[in-house]
Design an enzyme around this catalytic site. Structure first.
Site, mmCIF file in Angstrom:
data_model
loop_
_atom_site.group_PDB
_atom_site.id
_atom_site.type_symbol
_atom_site.label_atom_id
_atom_site.label_comp_id
_atom_site.label_asym_id
_atom_site.label_seq_id
_atom_site.Cartn_x
_atom_site.Cartn_y
_atom_site.Cartn_z
ATOM 1 C CG MET A 105 -2.070 0.832 1.359
ATOM 2 S SD MET A 105 -3.249 1.380 -0.009
ATOM 3 C CE MET A 105 -2.779 -0.198 -1.242
ATOM 4 C CB CYS A 106 2.026 3.846 1.307
ATOM 5 S SG CYS A 106 0.854 4.509 0.057
ATOM 6 N NE ARG A 107 5.120 -0.325 4.285
ATOM 7 C CZ ARG A 107 4.478 -1.008 5.179
ATOM 8 N NH1 ARG A 107 5.487 -1.602 6.034
ATOM 9 N NH2 ARG A 107 3.212 -1.072 5.674
#
Length: 270
Positions: free
Chosen positions: A1-3
């Site tokens: 998804m994201c970091r």
């Protein structure tokens, strides 16, 4: 998804936080170790940092992968700061917003990032958007779920809420409207960090009186990294870290079948 990651501490080259550690955000763009949703974070990146004497941060954002940007490599080598927030993005739905959809979002002294996805987007939050002032909606940098979550947070900040309260109330409001959402939020003003763990991983590394790092996952194997429990608000400065449990809303609106289907990781926009 994201970091994503936020850092407060001694002045350092951006690369000292984002590139040099063995599992830094730079490497997490293609080889995250603890990411639960998605695999490669190549759909944009951004970094915001504070310069001494100026409370308003600078930003550098791009729509492509962080590893292919030679200008970022130069910036990371020479730009120094004692406070920053950065993120790499994994978006599975194409959009026209390009770098505008990449965190950090910004307003005044604040930098913000969202790691996650809103279930049933966009219909699930339509009534929350209706409650925002028109100027807030017209000022949104992008047309994805993260940008609207930021607008909700910012509306509370401008009304006078302190950072942690603004994040916590927004998470509970969105979770009530869109159960099953993943809402790891990260916010800094250059002096403090506020974050939520809600559906994905969050860690912090603190050296009291010197530095604090809050990140989706550890950037090295230092044994002093601490995992933040799910459903938790984190408030941190350079001197301390405070964790406060968050409760699942009991009056959450149950999604329709169509909204449940659109909450699949294949249909997220964060």
């Amino acid at each position: 998804m994201c970091r994503h990651i936020a850092y407060l501490g001694p002045e350092s080259a951006l690369g000292g936080v984002l590139v040099d550690p063995p599992h830094a955000l730079f490497r997490q763009s293609w080889a995250p170790r603890r990411q639960r949703y998605g695999t490669v974070n190549a759909d944009g990146f951004g970094v915001g940092w504070y310069a001494e004497g100026d409370p308003v941060p600078g930003r550098y954002r791009r729509a492509g992968p962080i590893w292919g940007d030679q200008s970022f490599a130069d910036l990371a080598r020479v730009v120094r700061s004692g406070a920053l927030l950065a993120a790499v993005r994994d978006a599975t739905v194409a959009g026209a917003d390009d770098e505008a959809a990449a965190a950090p979002f910004a307003a005044g002294a604040w930098l913000f990032s969202h790691n996650g996805a809103v279930a049933g987007w966009p219909r699930s939050l339509a009534h929350l958007a209706d409650g925002l002032p028109a100027v807030e909606l017209l000022s949104m940098e992008a047309r994805n779920d993260s940008a609207l979550v930021w607008a909700l947070v910012l509306n509370r900040l401008r009304a006078g809420d302190e950072e942690g309260q603004a994040l916590a109330d927004t998470v509970l409001e969105v979770a009530r409207a869109a159960p099953g959402s993943r809402l790891n939020l990260l916010l800094t003003n250059g002096e403090t960090i506020a974050a939520t763990a809600w559906g994905d991983t969050l860690w912090y590394l603190a050296e009291p009186g010197r530095s604090t790092v809050v990140a989706s996952e550890p950037y090295d194997d230092d044994p002093h990294w601490v995992e933040v429990p799910d459903r938790t608000l984190l408030a941190a400065s350079r001197t301390d870290v405070l964790l406060t449990p968050l409760k699942e809303p009991e009056d959450a609106i149950r999604p329709t079948d169509d909204e449940t289907a659109s909450a699949s990781p294949k249909e997220t926009s964060a």
